[in-house]
Write a protein that holds these residues in place. Structure first.
Motif, PDB file in Angstrom:
ATOM      1  N   GLU A  34      82.236 -52.183  42.531  1.00 47.61           N
ATOM      2  CA  GLU A  34      83.002 -51.401  43.507  1.00 47.61           C
ATOM      3  C   GLU A  34      84.058 -52.260  44.192  1.00 47.61           C
ATOM      4  O   GLU A  34      85.183 -51.797  44.446  1.00 47.61           O
ATOM      5  N   MET A  37      86.831 -52.650  41.795  1.00 45.57           N
ATOM      6  CA  MET A  37      87.581 -51.401  41.688  1.00 45.57           C
ATOM      7  C   MET A  37      88.545 -51.245  42.859  1.00 45.57           C
ATOM      8  O   MET A  37      89.689 -50.802  42.680  1.00 45.57           O
ATOM      9  N   ASP A  38      88.115 -51.596  44.051  1.00 42.35           N
ATOM     10  CA  ASP A  38      89.003 -51.520  45.211  1.00 42.35           C
ATOM     11  C   ASP A  38      90.204 -52.437  45.051  1.00 42.35           C
ATOM     12  O   ASP A  38      91.307 -52.125  45.506  1.00 42.35           O
ATOM     13  N   SER A  41      91.454 -51.406  40.533  1.00 39.01           N
ATOM     14  CA  SER A  41      91.541 -49.953  40.276  1.00 39.01           C
ATOM     15  C   SER A  41      91.322 -49.534  38.818  1.00 39.01           C
ATOM     16  O   SER A  41      91.040 -48.367  38.557  1.00 39.01           O
ATOM     17  N   ARG A 125      86.558 -39.499  42.145  1.00 36.00           N
ATOM     18  CA  ARG A 125      86.646 -40.899  42.554  1.00 36.00           C
ATOM     19  C   ARG A 125      86.849 -41.758  41.301  1.00 36.00           C
ATOM     20  O   ARG A 125      87.958 -42.065  40.921  1.00 36.00           O
ATOM     21  N   TYR A 126      85.762 -42.086  40.616  1.00 35.89           N
ATOM     22  CA  TYR A 126      85.848 -42.915  39.418  1.00 35.89           C
ATOM     23  C   TYR A 126      85.678 -42.073  38.153  1.00 35.89           C
ATOM     24  O   TYR A 126      84.823 -41.185  38.114  1.00 35.89           O
ATOM     25  N   HIS A 201      93.982 -45.261  50.703  1.00 29.82           N
ATOM     26  CA  HIS A 201      92.827 -45.601  49.882  1.00 29.82           C
ATOM     27  C   HIS A 201      91.700 -46.136  50.756  1.00 29.82           C
ATOM     28  O   HIS A 201      91.883 -47.087  51.520  1.00 29.82           O
ATOM     29  N   TRP A 256      88.244 -46.206  35.967  1.00 28.31           N
ATOM     30  CA  TRP A 256      89.417 -46.238  36.838  1.00 28.31           C
ATOM     31  C   TRP A 256      89.196 -45.391  38.079  1.00 28.31           C
ATOM     32  O   TRP A 256      88.336 -44.516  38.131  1.00 28.31           O
ATOM     33  N   ASP A 257      90.023 -45.662  39.074  1.00 26.20           N
ATOM     34  CA  ASP A 257      89.963 -45.001  40.376  1.00 26.20           C
ATOM     35  C   ASP A 257      91.024 -43.904  40.406  1.00 26.20           C
ATOM     36  O   ASP A 257      92.220 -44.191  40.485  1.00 26.20           O
ATOM     37  N   ARG A 259      91.851 -41.926  42.634  1.00 27.80           N
ATOM     38  CA  ARG A 259      92.558 -41.764  43.892  1.00 27.80           C
ATOM     39  C   ARG A 259      93.899 -42.483  43.886  1.00 27.80           C
ATOM     40  O   ARG A 259      94.859 -42.012  44.493  1.00 27.80           O
ATOM     41  N   ASP A 283      84.691 -38.052  44.882  1.00 31.14           N
ATOM     42  CA  ASP A 283      85.133 -38.907  45.970  1.00 31.14           C
ATOM     43  C   ASP A 283      84.397 -38.506  47.245  1.00 31.14           C
ATOM     44  O   ASP A 283      84.554 -37.378  47.742  1.00 31.14           O
TER      45      ASP A 283
END
Length: 287
Positions: A34, A37-38, A41, A125-126, A201, A256-257, A259, A283
């Motif tokens: 996570e 990912m932040d 992405s 979300r993902y 985000h 992937w994200d 958002r 999400d």
């Protein structure tokens, strides 16, 4: 444990090593993914051939799963789990579908820049896409960084976008391609939702553009003006400097994200077999 991630693009996207997604993840590994990912992405896991059970188990580490367009399709699936989206040109009988089949139309819609399930609230979300069969050539997937794209906008345009909202509708991308043969029940299965053109985000605090093929118009603007604005933003955001292109190998899993990333499939010989499975989480943290 620390997860090793190697950059794949100057702005975003990384390849992840030294982790086996077929095994149960510990809480530390989930938090590390996570965190990555932040930051990145898009994460690419090579050499991870997953069964349906394994893909679902991996995806559930990151929140409740959603079905997205399945609610509109209202058709049987080839898969064990309703939460797995069939990103393929294969019919229920296991054969490559005819060129005019609904499965193939969906493949062409996937070649438009979009964010999965932006047409619902909460949105996705993902997404986690697993490659089962890849064609001899073509069929890559491209991703664009909507945080970097927003940062690169002129300041006056950033200010102009504040407070504007776009309507997203599940069938908008299909209608663009002439795919209009849907019942009234299917058309109403997922009513349109609106999202700000600029969102923040939750994981990084950075602003990003939230647009794509599901966005039909901008609220409060004449339709023509709003659609030209959406087109201009998309043209800006999908410049090569913001895009990572993934060339698939069997056993790849890309996460992937939705958002802050748009994606699209690329052209391939539609008569060549291509099978990918996607799991997507909702999400749960909208800022």
């Amino acid at each position: 444990m620390s997860v090793v991630a190697n950059p794949l693009h100057p702005l975003f996207a990384a390849g992840v090593e030294d982790i086996d997604l077929r095994e149960a993840l510990g809480s530390t590994e989930v938090r590390e993914i996570e965190r990555l990912m932040d930051e990145k992405s898009v994460l690419v896991f090579r050499g991870q051939p997953l069964s349906q059970d394994q893909q679902i188990a991996f995806a559930r580490n990151f929140g409740p799963l959603e079905g997205g367009f399945i609610k509109v399709n209202q058709r049987p699936s080839r898969f064990k789990y309703a939460e797995l989206a069939d990103i393929s040109n294969v019919s229920l009988d296991g054969k490559v579908a005819q060129r005019d089949a609904r499965e193939v139309v969906g493949n062409f819609a996937n070649q438009l820049w979009h964010s999965d399930s932006s047409f619902q609230q909460p949105a996705a979300r993902y997404s986690m896409l697993s490659a089962v069969v890849v064609p001899p050539s073509g069929g890559d997937t491209e991703f664009c960084d909507m945080r970097a794209a927003y940062d690169a906008l002129p300041r006056d345009l950033q200010s102009e976008l504040e407070g504007l909202r776009a309507e997203h509708y599940a069938l908008n991308s299909r209608f663009l391609l002439g795919d209009t043969d849907y019942s009234e029940a299917q058309r109403n299965a997922m009513p349109p939702v609106t999202w700000p053109l600029v969102r923040t985000h939750a994981g990084s605090g950075r602003k990003f553009l939230f647009i794509g093929a599901h966005a039909s118009h901008v609220e409060g603007l004449p339709v023509a003006e709003g659609r030209m604005l959406l087109a201009e933003l998309l043209e800006h955001a999908t410049q090569r400097e913001f895009v990572y292109r993934h060339r698939w190998n069997v056993g790849d899993l890309v996460m992937w994200d939705n958002r802050c990333v748009l994606h699209r499939g690329r052209r391939y010989d539609i008569s060549a077999r291509r099978e990918l499975r996607r799991a997507t989480t909702l999400d749960d943290a909208v800022v």
